[in-house]
Design an enzyme around this catalytic site. Structure first.
Site, PDB file in Angstrom:
ATOM      1  N   THR A  46       0.827  -1.209   0.000  1.00 23.71           N
ATOM      2  CA  THR A  46       0.000   0.000   0.000  1.00 23.71           C
ATOM      3  C   THR A  46       0.855   1.250   0.000  1.00 23.71           C
ATOM      4  O   THR A  46       0.563   2.219  -0.715  1.00 23.71           O
ATOM      5  CB  THR A  46      -0.909   0.007   1.244  1.00 23.71           C
ATOM      6  OG1 THR A  46      -1.625  -1.222   1.309  1.00 23.71           O
ATOM      7  CG2 THR A  46      -1.898   1.159   1.181  1.00 23.71           C
ATOM      8  N   TYR A 116     -13.304  -4.096  -1.309  1.00 21.81           N
ATOM      9  CA  TYR A 116     -14.454  -3.574  -2.052  1.00 21.81           C
ATOM     10  C   TYR A 116     -15.530  -4.642  -2.290  1.00 21.81           C
ATOM     11  O   TYR A 116     -16.709  -4.411  -2.035  1.00 21.81           O
ATOM     12  CB  TYR A 116     -14.037  -2.936  -3.392  1.00 21.81           C
ATOM     13  CG  TYR A 116     -15.176  -2.184  -4.051  1.00 21.81           C
ATOM     14  CD1 TYR A 116     -15.579  -0.942  -3.558  1.00 21.81           C
ATOM     15  CD2 TYR A 116     -15.863  -2.717  -5.125  1.00 21.81           C
ATOM     16  CE1 TYR A 116     -16.636  -0.258  -4.130  1.00 21.81           C
ATOM     17  CE2 TYR A 116     -16.925  -2.043  -5.704  1.00 21.81           C
ATOM     18  CZ  TYR A 116     -17.319  -0.818  -5.209  1.00 21.81           C
ATOM     19  OH  TYR A 116     -18.375  -0.145  -5.770  1.00 21.81           O
ATOM     20  N   TYR A 141      -2.677 -10.441   4.912  1.00 26.10           N
ATOM     21  CA  TYR A 141      -2.681  -9.028   5.319  1.00 26.10           C
ATOM     22  C   TYR A 141      -4.098  -8.662   5.731  1.00 26.10           C
ATOM     23  O   TYR A 141      -4.997  -8.573   4.908  1.00 26.10           O
ATOM     24  CB  TYR A 141      -2.197  -8.165   4.153  1.00 26.10           C
ATOM     25  CG  TYR A 141      -2.056  -6.681   4.430  1.00 26.10           C
ATOM     26  CD1 TYR A 141      -2.136  -6.142   5.714  1.00 26.10           C
ATOM     27  CD2 TYR A 141      -1.824  -5.805   3.376  1.00 26.10           C
ATOM     28  CE1 TYR A 141      -2.000  -4.788   5.942  1.00 26.10           C
ATOM     29  CE2 TYR A 141      -1.674  -4.446   3.594  1.00 26.10           C
ATOM     30  CZ  TYR A 141      -1.769  -3.936   4.873  1.00 26.10           C
ATOM     31  OH  TYR A 141      -1.629  -2.587   5.089  1.00 26.10           O
ATOM     32  N   ARG A 146      -8.927  -0.612   5.380  1.00 29.52           N
ATOM     33  CA  ARG A 146      -8.792  -0.399   3.943  1.00 29.52           C
ATOM     34  C   ARG A 146      -9.667  -1.353   3.131  1.00 29.52           C
ATOM     35  O   ARG A 146     -10.016  -1.043   1.994  1.00 29.52           O
ATOM     36  CB  ARG A 146      -7.329  -0.565   3.504  1.00 29.52           C
ATOM     37  CG  ARG A 146      -6.432   0.591   3.921  1.00 29.52           C
ATOM     38  CD  ARG A 146      -5.065   0.464   3.249  1.00 29.52           C
ATOM     39  NE  ARG A 146      -4.141   1.510   3.673  1.00 29.52           N
ATOM     40  CZ  ARG A 146      -3.986   2.677   3.071  1.00 29.52           C
ATOM     41  NH1 ARG A 146      -4.733   2.985   2.022  1.00 29.52           N
ATOM     42  NH2 ARG A 146      -3.107   3.554   3.503  1.00 29.52           N
ATOM     43  N   LYS A 169       0.143 -10.200   8.604  1.00 27.63           N
ATOM     44  CA  LYS A 169       0.412  -8.789   8.926  1.00 27.63           C
ATOM     45  C   LYS A 169      -0.868  -8.276   9.540  1.00 27.63           C
ATOM     46  O   LYS A 169      -1.883  -8.114   8.857  1.00 27.63           O
ATOM     47  CB  LYS A 169       0.780  -7.995   7.676  1.00 27.63           C
ATOM     48  CG  LYS A 169       0.999  -6.500   7.963  1.00 27.63           C
ATOM     49  CD  LYS A 169       1.256  -5.704   6.689  1.00 27.63           C
ATOM     50  CE  LYS A 169       1.389  -4.213   7.007  1.00 27.63           C
ATOM     51  NZ  LYS A 169       1.564  -3.394   5.771  1.00 27.63           N
ATOM     52  N   ILE A 214       5.842  -4.969   9.828  1.00 26.21           N
ATOM     53  CA  ILE A 214       5.975  -4.464   8.464  1.00 26.21           C
ATOM     54  C   ILE A 214       5.666  -2.983   8.569  1.00 26.21           C
ATOM     55  O   ILE A 214       4.534  -2.590   8.813  1.00 26.21           O
ATOM     56  CB  ILE A 214       5.057  -5.206   7.491  1.00 26.21           C
ATOM     57  CG1 ILE A 214       5.485  -6.683   7.405  1.00 26.21           C
ATOM     58  CG2 ILE A 214       5.105  -4.554   6.101  1.00 26.21           C
ATOM     59  CD1 ILE A 214       4.630  -7.538   6.491  1.00 26.21           C
TER      60      ILE A 214
END
Length: 301
Positions: A46, A116, A141, A146, A169, A214
């Site tokens: 990202t 989404y 992740y 997000r 993560k 990370i």
């Protein structure tokens, strides 16, 4: 497979004012990271503005980072890892990106929850099943802020049973969830890494049994953050706390106007290759710039 531990930089993609990629700047950033003793690099995450990169640009960045890391390891006898961003909300594309990571010689692929689409838990499981079959270690992740979908621990337990699932993560921001993952997932799979996706939660997560971070802030201060992680992993929490509280203002400032907007602003202030952003991201607001400037001064960066 031994458990992944350490400090890993989610690398920004430097750009010129016209929005084109500054590949020489990226090379300089890779060298800076290696010289500062980072444990691993994550291109195409990202922070790298990957949603705005085309595949030719991605390939060029990969072909800079991986050979540089391999040569550094060969020359210095180190084992710096490459974790390559390989996520998509289209499972077929995610599989293709994970195959690319494997073919290019990455050590791990980072695969974000499909965003989404907001799939069901079964859809998320099937997504990770598909990428796990490629044959390269996968870091899940989890970042609901997000993607719109949290991966609950019960679902992560199922995903961890798949082949080649190497860790997570964890960017849920929920330390209780992170500890539950350590208890229920890592407790059953000792090689399963639990890495923080939030710089400010690195110390408490490692104290609870986690494995590192990370990181975004390591784009600017890799040596300090790596020292914090290594001190924590060896149980020297007094030393780790000193660095943690020194960097606390920057942990906040590095996200004060979003990511990677804020970290690129900080890097530009310190003369590191960062440059501009691509729409829909724009330059940090004046008040954010002042917050970042003050934090850098306060932290002695």
């Amino acid at each position: 497979m031994s458990r992944l531990q350490g400090s890993f930089t989610a690398m920004i993609t430097p750009m010129f004012a016209d929005g084109s990629v500054d590949y020489e700047g990226f090379k300089k950033n890779v060298s800076f990271q290696l010289e500062q003793g980072i444990d691993g690099l994550l291109p195409l995450g990202t922070s790298g503005e990957t949603p705005t990169l085309d595949e030719d640009e991605e390939e060029k960045l990969i072909d800079i980072a991986i050979p540089a890391v391999r040569e550094w390891n060969k020359t210095h006898g180190t084992d710096v890892k490459i974790v390559l961003g390989a996520g998509s909300n289209n499972t077929r594309d995610a599989v293709r990106y994970v195959k690319r990571a494997k073919e290019k010689g990455a050590d791990y692929a980072l695969v974000v929850t499909p965003y989404y689409n907001k799939p069901s838990d079964e859809g998320i499981f099937q997504h990770y099943k598909a990428v796990s079959e490629v044959g390269i270690p996968i870091i899940v992740y989890n970042i609901a802020g997000r993607t719109g979908k949290n991966i609950p621990t019960a679902l992560l337990e199922r995903i961890a049973e798949l082949p080649n699932i190497a860790g997570v993560k964890e960017a849920s921001g929920n330390i209780n969830q992170m500890m539950e993952v350590i208890e229920k997932v890592q407790g059953k799979h000792p090689d399963f890494a639990v890495l923080s996706g939030d710089d400010g939660l690195t110390l408490p997560l490692i104290a609870a049994g986690g494995d590192g971070v990370i990181s975004v802030v390591t784009n600017l201060c890799p040596a300090l953050m790596t020292e914090l992680v290594h001190d924590s992993l060896k149980g020297d929490f007094a030393a780790a706390r000193k660095i943690h509280y020194r960097l606390q203002p920057f942990f906040r400032a590095a996200f004060c106007d979003g990511n990677p907007t804020s970290i690129k602003c900080a890097m530009n202030m310190k003369g590191l290759p960062a440059g501009s952003l691509r729409l829909p991201l724009v330059e940090a607001k004046p008040e954010a710039q002042e917050t970042i400037r003050k934090a850098l001064a306060t932290c002695g960066l």
